[in-house]
Write a protein that holds these residues in place. Structure first.
Motif: not given
Length: 366
Positions: A18-20, A22-28, A362-364
């Motif tokens: 979402i932050t990097d 810029k996806l919407k919630f459903a897209e993320a 990626y997560a970290t």
């Protein structure tokens, strides 16, 4: 403690999208789901199921084609109304992971002690932060360094030690040699590999604390066996025959697990092992699946202290492996939002070699 922080890792992956990106919630949400299911098929199952069985379920892994062009195949998992989780999976096959758990873990390089997964006695059970049991606020220094569990950075796998504390050979058997001080020191900084799939579980799981399991059945193995019996699972030989698989004639269980050759359960002339004798053509499915995996070993390269080596690592066999692979496949086919239903031609942005290692990095934010 491990499970809760693993959940946090997925949350961090989702939030970075979402932050990097810029996806919407459903897209993320969908992107996270697709990455997870890709890893499940192309990394997790590849590491746990024997090659021949897995490729019969997911033929694209053998052909090299897209999963959209070379569709997966279900032989036994058939949902009449909606996707479901069979008892053969939840009560037996997927419990193979119980044999892979280590007795304890170091969460990070700054941790002073190796923490047991459960308290080892009544006294320890009363002490805060004495085990990884969970259900309490974590200690300040309990943040997980994922490099301890997944090969995301450069660190030794540690000296390969046998059960008796001596240096082990490529098959995990004792060489009789004591580890050097350097090996022991580096072992404290090691990547903590999962134990092999076999017919044994570590001590903390053999004697669960009273506040985790009732005192009547403290053994996780016994609880697994009783649950399978109470839910009337068919015996393993019957399951194997129904799947068109010739049942094993040799089953390694109990104290015979470290012998060079598996003993034949039909040859018990010199052994008074009544529990084992009762397994003749009547083996519990959970036990059988663990024993079956020991007959399907694959070469895996690791880099312990002393240099690279190849070890023989068990993989789930034609019974256990097909149950696990087909249930995951069936659940994905039954979900209209899954990768296989929504976009079977999708591949991760960094390429088809995407694995858990890439997910964690990626997560970290590395």
């Amino acid at each position: 403690m491990l499970v809760s922080q693993l959940q946090g890792l997925f949350l961090r992956f989702h939030n970075r999208l979402i932050t990097d990106k810029k996806l919407k919630f459903a897209e993320a949400q969908q992107t996270l789901r697709f990455h997870y299911q890709w890893m499940l098929i192309h990394d997790f199952l590849v590491k746990t199921v024997n090659k021949e069985t897995l490729e019969s379920v997911f033929p694209h892994l053998k052909s090299g084609n897209s999963i959209a062009d070379d569709r997966p195949k279900l032989r036994f998992y058939h949902a009449k109304n909606e996707a479901f989780m069979p008892l053969e999976f939840s009560v037996a096959a997927y419990r193979f992971g119980h044999s892979m758990v280590r007795p304890g873990y170091r969460l990070n390089d700054g941790a002073k002690n190796l923490l047991p997964i459960f308290p080892l006695d009544e006294q320890q059970a009363q002490q805060a932060h004495s085990s990884l049991r969970g259900f309490t606020a974590p200690a300040d220094d309990w943040a997980i360094d994922w490099g301890r569990f997944i090969d995301i950075d450069s660190r030794p796998n540690g000296a390969m030690l046998a059960d008796d504390g001596t240096v082990a050979d490529g098959n995990g058997n004792s060489t009789g040699k004591k580890p050097s001080d350097q090996q022991l020191s580096e072992n404290k900084q090691r990547l903590q590999l999962a134990y092999r799939i076999d017919t044994s579980i570590v001590f903390p799981l053999g004697k669960l604390p009273p506040n985790v399991a009732d005192k009547i059945i403290p053994s996780l193995a016994e609880r697994n066996l009783l649950r399978g019996w109470r839910l009337r699972l068919p015996n393993a030989q019957a399951v194997a025959r129904a799947m068109g698989v010739v049942p094993l004639k040799k089953i390694q269980i109990g104290k015979f697990q470290n012998t060079v050759d598996a003993f034949d359960i039909n040859d018990l002339k010199d052994k008074d092992e009544r529990p084992i004798k009762a397994f003749i053509d009547n083996c519990p499915l959970w036990t059988y699946i663990l024993a079956e995996a020991m007959q399907h070993k694959a070469d895996v390269k690791i880099t312990p202290t002393g240099g690279p080596t190849t070890v023989k690592t068990p993989r789930l066999g034609p019974v256990g492996g097909r149950i696990v692979a087909e249930v995951f496949l069936g659940l994905m086919f039954g979900d209209s939002a899954s990768l296989l239903r929504s976009d079977p031609g999708w591949i991760p942005a960094i390429g088809p070699g995407y694995s858990l290692k890439d997910f964690v990095l990626y997560a970290t934010g590395k």
